[in-house]
Design a protein around this motif. Sequence first.
Motif, mmCIF file in Angstrom:
data_model
loop_
_atom_site.group_PDB
_atom_site.id
_atom_site.type_symbol
_atom_site.label_atom_id
_atom_site.label_comp_id
_atom_site.label_asym_id
_atom_site.label_seq_id
_atom_site.Cartn_x
_atom_site.Cartn_y
_atom_site.Cartn_z
ATOM 1 N N MET A 132 -80.433 23.428 -6.264
ATOM 2 C CA MET A 132 -81.143 24.672 -5.955
ATOM 3 C C MET A 132 -82.651 24.437 -5.939
ATOM 4 S SD MET A 132 -78.859 27.503 -7.992
ATOM 5 C CE MET A 132 -80.087 28.756 -7.786
ATOM 6 N N ALA A 133 -83.144 23.686 -6.887
ATOM 7 C CA ALA A 133 -84.583 23.395 -6.945
ATOM 8 C C ALA A 133 -85.015 22.602 -5.722
ATOM 9 C CB ALA A 133 -84.919 22.631 -8.224
ATOM 10 N N MET A 134 -84.208 21.658 -5.301
ATOM 11 C CA MET A 134 -84.536 20.862 -4.127
ATOM 12 C C MET A 134 -84.530 21.728 -2.872
ATOM 13 S SD MET A 134 -82.521 17.321 -5.010
ATOM 14 C CE MET A 134 -82.621 16.718 -3.350
ATOM 15 N N ALA A 135 -83.583 22.632 -2.774
ATOM 16 C CA ALA A 135 -83.507 23.510 -1.609
ATOM 17 C C ALA A 135 -84.725 24.420 -1.538
ATOM 18 C CB ALA A 135 -82.221 24.334 -1.651
ATOM 19 N N LEU A 136 -85.180 24.902 -2.672
ATOM 20 C CA LEU A 136 -86.364 25.763 -2.700
ATOM 21 C C LEU A 136 -87.622 24.981 -2.356
ATOM 22 C CD1 LEU A 136 -85.624 27.924 -5.865
ATOM 23 C CD2 LEU A 136 -85.540 28.658 -3.476
ATOM 24 N N ALA A 137 -87.646 23.702 -2.651
ATOM 25 C CA ALA A 137 -88.826 22.879 -2.407
ATOM 26 C C ALA A 137 -88.919 22.396 -0.965
ATOM 27 C CB ALA A 137 -88.824 21.677 -3.348
ATOM 28 N N LEU A 138 -87.860 22.486 -0.201
ATOM 29 C CA LEU A 138 -87.870 21.970 1.164
ATOM 30 C C LEU A 138 -89.009 22.495 2.018
ATOM 31 C CD1 LEU A 138 -84.095 21.713 2.145
ATOM 32 C CD2 LEU A 138 -85.719 19.860 1.758
ATOM 33 N N PRO A 139 -89.298 23.796 2.051
ATOM 34 C CA PRO A 139 -90.399 24.253 2.895
ATOM 35 C C PRO A 139 -91.749 23.678 2.485
ATOM 36 C CG PRO A 139 -89.025 26.105 2.242
ATOM 37 C CD PRO A 139 -88.570 24.899 1.466
ATOM 38 N N ALA A 140 -91.903 23.298 1.230
ATOM 39 C CA ALA A 140 -93.183 22.793 0.748
ATOM 40 C C ALA A 140 -93.329 21.287 0.961
ATOM 41 C CB ALA A 140 -93.337 23.120 -0.735
ATOM 42 N N MET A 141 -92.278 20.633 1.407
ATOM 43 C CA MET A 141 -92.348 19.192 1.599
ATOM 44 C C MET A 141 -93.300 18.853 2.740
ATOM 45 S SD MET A 141 -88.486 17.905 1.167
ATOM 46 C CE MET A 141 -88.003 17.224 -0.382
ATOM 47 N N ALA A 142 -93.803 17.667 2.685
ATOM 48 C CA ALA A 142 -94.746 17.209 3.704
ATOM 49 C C ALA A 142 -94.063 17.084 5.062
ATOM 50 C CB ALA A 142 -95.320 15.863 3.284
ATOM 51 N N LEU A 143 -94.843 17.358 6.092
ATOM 52 C CA LEU A 143 -94.377 17.197 7.462
ATOM 53 C C LEU A 143 -94.924 15.888 8.006
ATOM 54 C CD1 LEU A 143 -95.171 20.700 9.022
ATOM 55 C CD2 LEU A 143 -92.958 19.875 8.262
ATOM 56 N N SER A 144 -94.208 15.315 8.941
ATOM 57 C CA SER A 144 -94.760 14.165 9.644
ATOM 58 C C SER A 144 -95.859 14.689 10.562
ATOM 59 C CB SER A 144 -93.681 13.456 10.459
ATOM 60 O OG SER A 144 -93.325 14.250 11.581
ATOM 61 N N LEU A 145 -96.706 13.804 11.020
ATOM 62 C CA LEU A 145 -97.778 14.208 11.922
ATOM 63 C C LEU A 145 -97.207 14.816 13.205
ATOM 64 C CD1 LEU A 145 -100.755 14.437 12.578
ATOM 65 C CD2 LEU A 145 -100.690 12.059 13.380
ATOM 66 N N ASP A 146 -96.159 14.216 13.742
ATOM 67 C CA ASP A 146 -95.546 14.756 14.961
ATOM 68 C C ASP A 146 -94.979 16.157 14.739
ATOM 69 O OD1 ASP A 146 -96.188 12.558 16.511
ATOM 70 O OD2 ASP A 146 -94.259 11.561 16.186
ATOM 71 N N ASN A 163 -94.884 26.948 7.379
ATOM 72 C CA ASN A 163 -95.321 25.606 6.998
ATOM 73 C C ASN A 163 -96.828 25.445 7.102
ATOM 74 O OD1 ASN A 163 -92.772 24.525 6.431
ATOM 75 N ND2 ASN A 163 -92.399 24.031 8.565
ATOM 76 N N ALA A 164 -97.580 26.528 7.014
ATOM 77 C CA ALA A 164 -99.025 26.476 7.235
ATOM 78 C C ALA A 164 -99.706 25.381 6.420
ATOM 79 C CB ALA A 164 -99.662 27.830 6.942
ATOM 80 N N LYS A 165 -99.453 25.322 5.135
ATOM 81 C CA LYS A 165 -100.126 24.332 4.285
ATOM 82 C C LYS A 165 -99.708 22.923 4.666
ATOM 83 C CE LYS A 165 -101.423 22.997 -0.355
ATOM 84 N NZ LYS A 165 -102.093 21.848 0.180
ATOM 85 N N ALA A 166 -98.436 22.708 4.932
ATOM 86 C CA ALA A 166 -97.959 21.376 5.305
ATOM 87 C C ALA A 166 -98.553 20.941 6.647
ATOM 88 C CB ALA A 166 -96.433 21.349 5.357
ATOM 89 N N ILE A 167 -98.678 21.875 7.577
ATOM 90 C CA ILE A 167 -99.290 21.582 8.876
ATOM 91 C C ILE A 167 -100.745 21.175 8.679
ATOM 92 C CG2 ILE A 167 -100.040 22.593 11.078
ATOM 93 C CD1 ILE A 167 -97.474 24.387 10.871
ATOM 94 N N VAL A 168 -101.482 21.985 7.921
ATOM 95 C CA VAL A 168 -102.896 21.716 7.645
ATOM 96 C C VAL A 168 -103.056 20.360 6.963
ATOM 97 C CG1 VAL A 168 -104.831 22.458 6.186
ATOM 98 C CG2 VAL A 168 -103.644 24.115 7.632
ATOM 99 N N ASP A 169 -102.229 20.083 5.970
ATOM 100 C CA ASP A 169 -102.341 18.817 5.237
ATOM 101 C C ASP A 169 -102.117 17.615 6.152
ATOM 102 O OD1 ASP A 169 -102.857 20.233 2.916
ATOM 103 O OD2 ASP A 169 -100.840 19.967 2.083
#
Length: 114
Positions: A12-26, A57-63
């Motif tokens: 459950m914790a991993m599922a909740l963390a998925l949106p906050a995970m880093a995105l690849s540049l592409d 994913n705003a923060k992940a996109i920005v990062d």
Amino acid sequence: MTLLKYATALLMAMALALPAMALSLDEAKSQLDTAKSEGQVGEMPTGYLGVVSAGGNAKAIVDAINQARRDEYARIADKHDIPVTQVEAVAGKKAMEKTPPGQYIQVNDRWVRK
């Protein structure tokens, strides 16, 4: 039974963390236009993106995009033997000028719709 509860809690914790995970540049690049048009991400005079309104994913996109920009600005600065801050300022000015009407830019530390 304790192991099962632990495993369930971990999943459950991993599922909740998925949106906050880093995105690849592409992935970040493919989502950037939508995030900008939805008012979640905007251009700053520093040459970097900022989160206007948290969501998706705003923060992940920005990062992801900002890391790529940092690397490119450093490469340009090294190549021309100029300070990175100078490259950032020029890039920020150009990015804000290119921002279409309706999207956000940062002016005097405030987000405004262009």
